[in-house]
Enzyme design. Sequence first.
Site, PDB file in Angstrom:
ATOM      1  N   TYR A  96       1.166  -0.825   0.188  1.00 25.08           N
ATOM      2  CA  TYR A  96      -0.087   0.051   0.066  1.00 25.08           C
ATOM      3  C   TYR A  96       0.855   1.581   0.241  1.00 25.08           C
ATOM      4  O   TYR A  96       0.175   1.919   0.235  1.00 25.08           O
ATOM      5  CB  TYR A  96      -0.787  -0.162   1.211  1.00 25.08           C
ATOM      6  CG  TYR A  96      -2.450  -1.048   0.969  1.00 25.08           C
ATOM      7  CD1 TYR A  96      -2.662  -1.868   0.476  1.00 25.08           C
ATOM      8  CD2 TYR A  96      -2.480  -0.741   2.394  1.00 25.08           C
ATOM      9  CE1 TYR A  96      -2.812  -3.661  -0.009  1.00 25.08           C
ATOM     10  CE2 TYR A  96      -3.417  -2.102   2.091  1.00 25.08           C
ATOM     11  CZ  TYR A  96      -3.856  -2.974   1.261  1.00 25.08           C
ATOM     12  OH  TYR A  96      -4.677  -3.707   1.130  1.00 25.08           O
ATOM     13  N   LYS A 137       3.091 -15.421   2.295  1.00 27.96           N
ATOM     14  CA  LYS A 137       3.062 -15.868   1.335  1.00 27.96           C
ATOM     15  C   LYS A 137       5.072 -15.965   0.017  1.00 27.96           C
ATOM     16  O   LYS A 137       4.897 -16.087  -0.324  1.00 27.96           O
ATOM     17  CB  LYS A 137       2.134 -15.530   0.237  1.00 27.96           C
ATOM     18  CG  LYS A 137       1.872 -15.900  -1.267  1.00 27.96           C
ATOM     19  CD  LYS A 137       0.672 -17.127  -0.935  1.00 27.96           C
ATOM     20  CE  LYS A 137       0.478 -17.309  -2.391  1.00 27.96           C
ATOM     21  NZ  LYS A 137      -0.255 -18.615  -2.312  1.00 27.96           N
ATOM     22  N   ASP A 156      -3.593 -17.865   1.518  1.00 25.75           N
ATOM     23  CA  ASP A 156      -4.783 -18.508   1.016  1.00 25.75           C
ATOM     24  C   ASP A 156      -5.354 -19.796   1.896  1.00 25.75           C
ATOM     25  O   ASP A 156      -6.416 -19.737   2.151  1.00 25.75           O
ATOM     26  CB  ASP A 156      -4.434 -19.054  -0.031  1.00 25.75           C
ATOM     27  CG  ASP A 156      -2.700 -20.253  -0.453  1.00 25.75           C
ATOM     28  OD1 ASP A 156      -2.267 -19.703   0.512  1.00 25.75           O
ATOM     29  OD2 ASP A 156      -2.998 -20.461  -1.400  1.00 25.75           O
ATOM     30  N   ASP A 184      -5.722  -6.443   5.812  1.00 24.30           N
ATOM     31  CA  ASP A 184      -6.908  -6.043   5.386  1.00 24.30           C
ATOM     32  C   ASP A 184      -7.628  -6.335   5.522  1.00 24.30           C
ATOM     33  O   ASP A 184      -8.739  -6.594   5.726  1.00 24.30           O
ATOM     34  CB  ASP A 184      -6.181  -4.797   4.535  1.00 24.30           C
ATOM     35  CG  ASP A 184      -7.607  -3.965   4.213  1.00 24.30           C
ATOM     36  OD1 ASP A 184      -8.506  -3.549   4.514  1.00 24.30           O
ATOM     37  OD2 ASP A 184      -6.810  -2.970   3.049  1.00 24.30           O
ATOM     38  N   ASP A 203     -11.221  -7.622   7.670  1.00 16.73           N
ATOM     39  CA  ASP A 203     -12.648  -7.862   7.696  1.00 16.73           C
ATOM     40  C   ASP A 203     -12.954  -9.361   8.032  1.00 16.73           C
ATOM     41  O   ASP A 203     -14.479  -9.902   7.961  1.00 16.73           O
ATOM     42  CB  ASP A 203     -12.354  -7.419   6.058  1.00 16.73           C
ATOM     43  CG  ASP A 203     -12.584  -6.136   6.338  1.00 16.73           C
ATOM     44  OD1 ASP A 203     -12.716  -5.728   7.487  1.00 16.73           O
ATOM     45  OD2 ASP A 203     -12.983  -5.164   5.276  1.00 16.73           O
TER      46      ASP A 203
END
Length: 357
Positions: free
Chosen positions: A142, A191, A223, A247, A251
């Site tokens: 980001y 990852k 994943d 992020d 959620d």
Amino acid sequence: MKYNIALLRGDGIGPEIVDSAVLVLEKIGKKFGHDFCFTPYLIGGCAIDKTGEPLPAETIDGCLASDSVLLGAVGGPKWDNLSGDIRPEKALLGIRAALGLFTNLRPAKLYSSLKEASPLREDIVKEGFDLMIVRELTGGIYFGERGRREGKYGAEAYDTEAYSRMEIERIGRVAFETAMKRKKRLVSIDKANVLETSRLWREIMHELSADYPEVEYSDMLVDNAAMQLVKNPCQFDVIVTSNMFGDILSDEASQITGSIGMLASASLGNTKRGLYEPIHGSAPDIAGQNKANPIATVLSAAMMLRYSFDLKEEADCIEKAVDAVLENGFRTADLIGTGSAEAVSCSEMTEKILEMI
Ligand code: NAD
């Protein structure tokens, strides 16, 4: 002991829910012999109305001079058509940057008394779950280099993920320390089978784990983590992960509790000062109607006691009071469906929590 708390009530239901948390903190202060002093500052739409800007300098100075900050929520339809720089939400990024906050702590707890609110099957959540996501907040993709260029097949766009040892170590330490304050289990999510940043992340997390022998540490690929959160959320205690993975996963974790009005959060930096706020917004649809669920903000105040002031017993006391009120069947409208005759108001819910402290 005296603690100075900056109050950023904000807009919509912000003032109602922050005032509930203040009552709870005052009761805790009386019970345990602490002096909590509150100073209100403007933020968001109400700050635009009074000063022309969403985050006045006085608010930043006041927060920097405080021991910690409690925020309600900002924004609402009244300010929706303003341009980007003077929108209420701009104040959120501004205050996080001004306070140097690089960690986001997002607990996701499903109370066994509220398990019917979860979209997950009953056999998966029959015991409830209680996990904490530690998300890196100021690095990664980001904030990396980005741009557009002409490529072999026409227009291309790119975003870059970069993490330094310093950034990984400091978030890693927060995560291990958080695990030490909870059930001492930590899963780092990355990852590493594909990304070089994840490989450095994993290496450093393993190094740090040597400093925390009491913490049961493991790695998980993102994943798989996304699947495990819906398959068996009870397996998690503390999760640490990068900005983008955090992020998304935070959620997902909040959705599986099914109750947006219950979820607290904390943002922390290098000092003990933090920014504590519910994860929900200003709920303009119910603002000023005494219908808001104050629990997310009350639990944010409990996090402040635990993480900024090291007042564990006091934080436990608030969390147990919330537990007891829910066990006794009290629900604000959001927890039982709007319009239900049995719903308690924001002030009644606050009163019930105060009775249990
Ligand atoms: P929201 O979280 O405010 O509301 C979503 C739904 O959940 C609404 O139906 C609302 O009534 C309900 N809800 C939220 N909190 C509740 C509570 N404590 N008790 C009972 N019901 C509750 O999200 P939104 O509607 O997308 O956004 C409304 C405004 O809030 C917008 O201006 C948005 O920009 C702003 N916002 C602010 C923050 C923040 O301050 N951190 C975060 C998200 C959204």
